[in-house]
Every structure is written in structure tokens, then in C-alpha cells.
Design an enzyme around this catalytic site. Structure first.
Site, PDB file in Angstrom:
ATOM      1  N   MET A 297       1.528  -6.623   4.072  1.00 53.04           N
ATOM      2  CA  MET A 297       0.968  -5.276   3.989  1.00 53.04           C
ATOM      3  C   MET A 297       0.883  -4.828   2.537  1.00 53.04           C
ATOM      4  SD  MET A 297       2.704  -3.002   7.018  1.00 53.04           S
ATOM      5  CE  MET A 297       4.392  -3.349   6.556  1.00 53.04           C
ATOM      6  N   ASP A 300       1.081  -5.284  -3.208  1.00 60.05           N
ATOM      7  CA  ASP A 300       2.014  -5.788  -4.226  1.00 60.05           C
ATOM      8  C   ASP A 300       1.620  -7.194  -4.661  1.00 60.05           C
ATOM      9  OD1 ASP A 300       4.252  -5.808  -5.882  1.00 60.05           O
ATOM     10  OD2 ASP A 300       5.541  -6.682  -4.334  1.00 60.05           O
TER      11      ASP A 300
END
Length: 358
Positions: A297, A300
């Protein structure tokens, strides 16, 4: 869009009610049903066809791991494991993630704890994310399975040479999140015993869980896999997993490269952060550096990969393709930034790494 239907599986009446209350208070979610053991979970999954299952691990009659196996084989459904804070709970949760569970959440520490509010927010967020997961059937490379689930976690290690090779010329930096344990298993078990370069891995995961992730991967792969320690000398042929709640980087001292751990502020909401690892690796001008980003998700690692590419630090950048990602978030962000050289399905990433290493 209709509401996300959630099946709640836990042998504790309190936990079933608590999770049901959390779910029912969100406008996008609804409780499809509850089950008190794995057998009921299988029956209700077939009958109710939920969008997401929250699954306890330890239950009477049939435990969560056994139920998970049946569900993934017969009617694959996104599963969010609900893990206890014990050593055994951490070990079994890692096992569940590699059996097909998408993610996990830790049980709250008590009914009157402020912890409940944090858990509620995290639970709702993860249920919504898990509901979007792709459950593609990926065949992992053939490997020796040597982990036996016992009352106390016992991990039997594949015998392999304890090599200390500091003269490597290349380094692989790997970032992953939701769906990552299974993806890491596929990639790391696909690397041969003679693979000579080190891998530094950031997997978004809390303390204790990263320790058991490293131990389990070490037990089923040809590579040496360890949870990284501060100031540890990096050796070729070894995988270093960033410990939960610590950022991981690298510094050079003479001809040696050493692990650097710190508890600086969260980056992109994470500690460890993939961006922190990538930025640190980009400073190692004496090495050829390869960056790999896989399922997860959020975004990053994407900005760190872009900075590496723009600065010339990245020899090669690889992103897992949408077709095999459990959650196509982190790789998608990197692809959209235009910094990815190779977009590959999960089963081809280890082959690309072998090619780059040679």
C-alpha cells in the site's frame, strides 16, 4: 459501490463483538457473519461469500492456519489475520502470511486500553485495503520446507555455508509492504546457493514479527537471512531484514560496509521506511546498486528510487508488475514517476537478480 462484507472469525466472544462493533460503525463496511472456529469459517465463507475475513490464529476444533489453507484452496478470499502479541503469535502470523493471508493486525492489549482506538483505526484501514487485494495464484519456486508448526516455535535451518564475503561489488535494496512476506519468499527462495551479493530488505512490519520473518525465510532458502543488527558488517550472499520500528541504512568504513539502525522520525508513515534505505544506499558510490520495489500500500520507496535514478546511483530499478501484486500501490507509484527500468511479474524477479549479479 456496495458495502464491504466482513466475516469475523475468533473463538473469543469479546473479540467477535469488539471487531463487529468496529466494522458496523463504518459506513463502507458491514458484518456478513461471525464464526467461533475454523470449521465454521470455511462453511460461512462458502455460504456468505464475504469480501474480507478477519481470522484469529488459535481456535478450538480447527485453528486459523488450517482454515486459511482450505479457504485459499477452495474459494480464495482476502484474509486479515488477527495476531496475539506473543512469540508464538508472531511466528504463526508469519506462517499465515506465507500461506496466503494478505495482512495482519495485532490484538488490542485490553478492553479498557487506549490501544483499542488505535486498533480500530488500523483495522478499518486494513480491511478496506485488503478488500482490494488481488489473489493471483503464483507458483513459488520449488524449495525445501523445513519449518514444522509446534506448540513452541521451532525453526529448523537448512544447512548452508556461513560465508563472510566482504569483497562484493553490487548490492540489492528491496522494499515491500502489504503482501510482502509471500513475495519475499518467492524471490529469495528463487536465488541459488552461489548468489554472491547482499540484499537489504525493508518490509513494513512491527518488532518481533520481522525477527520471525527472517528466521522463516532463512529456514526455507539457500541464502543466509537475518534480522539486521546495528553496526553489523554486511556480507555477500546474505539477506538483511530491517527490524521493526528501526530505519535501516548503510555506511562504509574502509573496505567494509556496515548496517546503520536508528529511530529517527517516521518517513511516509513508516519505520522502517524504504525511502530511508534507498537514500542511504544511493550514497555508496563504490558499489553497483540495484533497487527493487514490490507489492504494498501507499508509495514508500518510489521517491527514493526516483532520486537514485536521477542521481545516477541506480544501476537498475525493478518494480513488480500489477498482474502479480497483492496490492499495486508502491510499485505503481514508482512506475508513474518514470524511474523503473524493468516491470516484472513476481516469478521473474529472482531471475533478473541472478542476471544482474552475474
Amino acid at each position: 459501490m456496495g458495502k464491504i462484507k466482513v466475516l469475523i472469525v475468533d473463538d473469543s466472544i469479546f473479540m467477535r463483538k469488539l471487531i463487529s462493533d468496529f466494522v458496523s460503525k463504518d459506513d463502507r463496511l458491514e458484518v456478513a457473519g461471525t464464526a467461533k472456529n475454523g470449521l465454521e469459517a470455511i462453511e460461512l465463507t462458502e455460504k456468505l461469500k464475504p469480501d474480507v475475513i478477519t481470522m484469529d490464529v488459535e481456535m478450538p476444533e480447527m485453528d486459523g492456519l488450517t482454515a486459511l489453507k482450505h479457504i485459499m484452496q477452495r474459494f480464495p478470499t482476502p484474509v486479515l489475520m488477527v495476531s496475539s502479541l506473543t512469540e508464538k503469535g508472531a511466528y504463526e502470523t508469519i506462517k499465515a502470511l506465507q500461506l496466503g493471508a494478505v495482512d495482519f493486525i495485532q490484538k488490542p492489549s485490553g478492553s479498557v486500553s487506549l490501544d483499542l482506538f488505535r486498533v480500530r483505526e488500523e483495522l478499518i484501514l486494513k480491511i478496506k485495503a485488503v478488500a482490494k487485494a488481488r489473489l493471483a495464484k503464483i507458483e513459488a519456486p520449488v524449495r525445501r520446507e523445513s519449518v514444522q508448526l509446534k506448540t513452541k516455535p521451532v525453526i529448523q535451518k537448512i544447512e548452508k555455508p556461513q560465508r563472510v564475503m566482504t569483497g562484493f561489488k553490487q548490492l540489492f535494496a528491496v522494499g515491500t509492504s502489504t503482501g510482502g512476506p509471500k513475495a519475499l519468499e518467492t524471490v529469495i527462495t528463487g536465488l541459488p546457493a552461489g548468489f554472491k551479493d547482499p540484499l537489504l530488505v525493508v518490509q513494513h512490519m512491527p518488532p518481533k514479527f520481522t525477527e520471525y520473518l527472517a528466521k522463516r525465510l532463512d529456514s526455507i532458502s539457500n541464502m543466509n537471512v537475518v534480522e539486521a543488527q546495528n553496526n553489523q558488517v554486511i556480507s555477500g550472499g546474505t539477506v538483511y531484514i530491517a527490524p521493526g520500528d528501526y530505519h535501516m541504512g548503510v555506511r562504509q568504513r574502509g573496505n567494509e560496509y556496515r548496517i546503520v539502525l536508528n529511530k529517527e522520525a517516521h518517513c511516509n508513515g513508516h519505520r522502517p521506511s524504504v525511502d530511508v534505505l534507498y537514500d542511504s544506499v544511493s550514497k555508496l558510490t563504490g558499489l553497483k546498486r540495484h533497487y527493487i520495489i514490490m507489492t504494498g500500500m501507499g508509495g514508500d520507496g518510489a521517491a527514493g528510487m526516483k532520486r537514485a535514478k536521477d542521481s545516477g546511483a541506480a544501476a537498475t530499478t525493478v518494480a513488480e508488475s500489477e498482474e502479480t501484486c497483492i496490492v499495486y500501490g508502491m510499485p505503481k507509484t514508482a512506475v508513474n514517476l518514470g524511474c523503473v527500468d524493468h516491470i516484472l511479474p513476481l516469478t521473474r524477479i529472482s531471475a533478473k537478480m541472478i542476471e544482474l549479479s552475474k
